[in-house]
Each structure stands twice: as C-alpha cells, then as structure tokens.
Motif scaffolding. Structure first.
Motif, PDB file in Angstrom:
ATOM      1  N   GLY A   7       0.858  -1.229  -0.185  1.00 38.31           N
ATOM      2  CA  GLY A   7       0.104  -0.137   0.131  1.00 38.31           C
ATOM      3  C   GLY A   7       0.895   1.280  -0.030  1.00 38.31           C
ATOM      4  O   GLY A   7       1.978   1.184   0.486  1.00 38.31           O
ATOM      5  N   ALA A   8       0.191   2.316  -0.259  1.00 35.11           N
ATOM      6  CA  ALA A   8       1.068   3.562  -0.649  1.00 35.11           C
ATOM      7  C   ALA A   8       1.405   4.156   0.792  1.00 35.11           C
ATOM      8  O   ALA A   8       2.272   4.980   0.732  1.00 35.11           O
ATOM      9  CB  ALA A   8      -0.166   4.538  -1.454  1.00 35.11           C
ATOM     10  N   THR A   9       0.720   3.905   1.779  1.00 38.89           N
ATOM     11  CA  THR A   9       0.890   4.455   3.291  1.00 38.89           C
ATOM     12  C   THR A   9       1.950   3.592   3.927  1.00 38.89           C
ATOM     13  O   THR A   9       2.275   3.701   5.181  1.00 38.89           O
ATOM     14  CB  THR A   9      -0.194   4.756   4.033  1.00 38.89           C
ATOM     15  OG1 THR A   9      -1.063   3.588   4.188  1.00 38.89           O
ATOM     16  CG2 THR A   9      -1.048   5.613   3.244  1.00 38.89           C
ATOM     17  N   THR A  10       2.492   2.555   3.452  1.00 33.22           N
ATOM     18  CA  THR A  10       3.415   1.831   4.179  1.00 33.22           C
ATOM     19  C   THR A  10       4.664   2.157   4.535  1.00 33.22           C
ATOM     20  O   THR A  10       5.186   2.805   3.490  1.00 33.22           O
ATOM     21  CB  THR A  10       3.802   0.207   2.988  1.00 33.22           C
ATOM     22  OG1 THR A  10       2.380  -0.281   2.730  1.00 33.22           O
ATOM     23  CG2 THR A  10       4.621  -0.656   3.747  1.00 33.22           C
ATOM     24  N   VAL A  31      11.515  -1.134   3.883  1.00 31.28           N
ATOM     25  CA  VAL A  31      10.841   0.400   3.852  1.00 31.28           C
ATOM     26  C   VAL A  31      10.049   0.287   2.673  1.00 31.28           C
ATOM     27  O   VAL A  31      10.387  -0.118   1.618  1.00 31.28           O
ATOM     28  CB  VAL A  31      11.872   1.388   3.698  1.00 31.28           C
ATOM     29  CG1 VAL A  31      11.228   2.887   3.537  1.00 31.28           C
ATOM     30  CG2 VAL A  31      12.850   1.468   4.760  1.00 31.28           C
ATOM     31  N   GLY A  32       8.688   0.709   2.676  1.00 28.33           N
ATOM     32  CA  GLY A  32       7.626   0.922   1.606  1.00 28.33           C
ATOM     33  C   GLY A  32       7.107  -0.327   1.135  1.00 28.33           C
ATOM     34  O   GLY A  32       6.943  -1.421   1.747  1.00 28.33           O
ATOM     35  N   ARG A  60       4.742   4.416  11.947  1.00 26.32           N
ATOM     36  CA  ARG A  60       3.673   4.902  11.391  1.00 26.32           C
ATOM     37  C   ARG A  60       3.269   6.485  11.567  1.00 26.32           C
ATOM     38  O   ARG A  60       3.280   7.006  12.800  1.00 26.32           O
ATOM     39  CB  ARG A  60       2.378   4.172  12.122  1.00 26.32           C
ATOM     40  CG  ARG A  60       0.812   4.734  11.668  1.00 26.32           C
ATOM     41  CD  ARG A  60       0.002   4.284  12.487  1.00 26.32           C
ATOM     42  NE  ARG A  60      -0.997   3.251  12.168  1.00 26.32           N
ATOM     43  CZ  ARG A  60      -1.766   2.538  12.792  1.00 26.32           C
ATOM     44  NH1 ARG A  60      -2.055   2.552  13.854  1.00 26.32           N
ATOM     45  NH2 ARG A  60      -2.745   1.853  12.130  1.00 26.32           N
ATOM     46  N   ASN A  61       3.261   7.123  10.479  1.00 24.30           N
ATOM     47  CA  ASN A  61       3.055   8.719  10.738  1.00 24.30           C
ATOM     48  C   ASN A  61       4.184   9.364  11.404  1.00 24.30           C
ATOM     49  O   ASN A  61       3.865  10.052  12.581  1.00 24.30           O
ATOM     50  CB  ASN A  61       1.810   9.158  11.302  1.00 24.30           C
ATOM     51  CG  ASN A  61       0.449   8.531  10.328  1.00 24.30           C
ATOM     52  OD1 ASN A  61       0.834   8.494   9.143  1.00 24.30           O
ATOM     53  ND2 ASN A  61      -0.485   8.379  11.127  1.00 24.30           N
TER      54      ASN A  61
END
Length: 71
Positions: A7-10, A31-32, A60-61
């Motif tokens: 996913g894009a937010t990984t 990462v990613g 996360r964030n």
C-alpha cells in the motif's frame, strides 16, 4: 517469520534487539510497498540469550509502534 508490506502508506518494518538496559540495535529493516504478497524474512541471524529482547515494530506517521516484544 513472514511479513506483508503493501500500500501507498506503508512505511518501515524493523526487527531490533536490546540487551538489558542498553540501547536497542536495528538488526533488519524494510521500507515501503513490497507488493501484495507475503515474504519470508531472510538474512537475519540473532544470537539470543536470557538478557536479550527481540522487538518488532513499524513506523506509522513518524511514530514508532511496537507490535511484538519477546523477552
């Protein structure tokens, strides 16, 4: 151990060890986005003893989230 990072937010998945009260050391990191599949974690050999914790976490964030601690 297997991992799934899709996913894009990984962000970042990390395996760390910590011996006693010493600072934790990163031992493995990904990462990613790695696609919609499960992967076997490879290339990691940990010398463990009764004083060493294994910490599995992710970012996360920009905040570190601990998902597993083995003592």
């Amino acid at each position: 151990m297997y991992y799934h990072m899709y996913g894009a937010t990984t962000n970042t998945l990390t395996v760390r060890t910590q011996k006693g009260n010493n600072a934790a050391i990163d031992r493995w990191q990904r990462v990613g986005d790695h696609g919609n599949a499960w992967y076997r974690l490879s290339g990691l050999s940990l010398a463990l003893d009764s004083e060493t914790k294994v910490i599995i976490g992710y970012l996360r964030n920009k905040a570190r989230v601990i998902v597993f601690v083995a003592e």
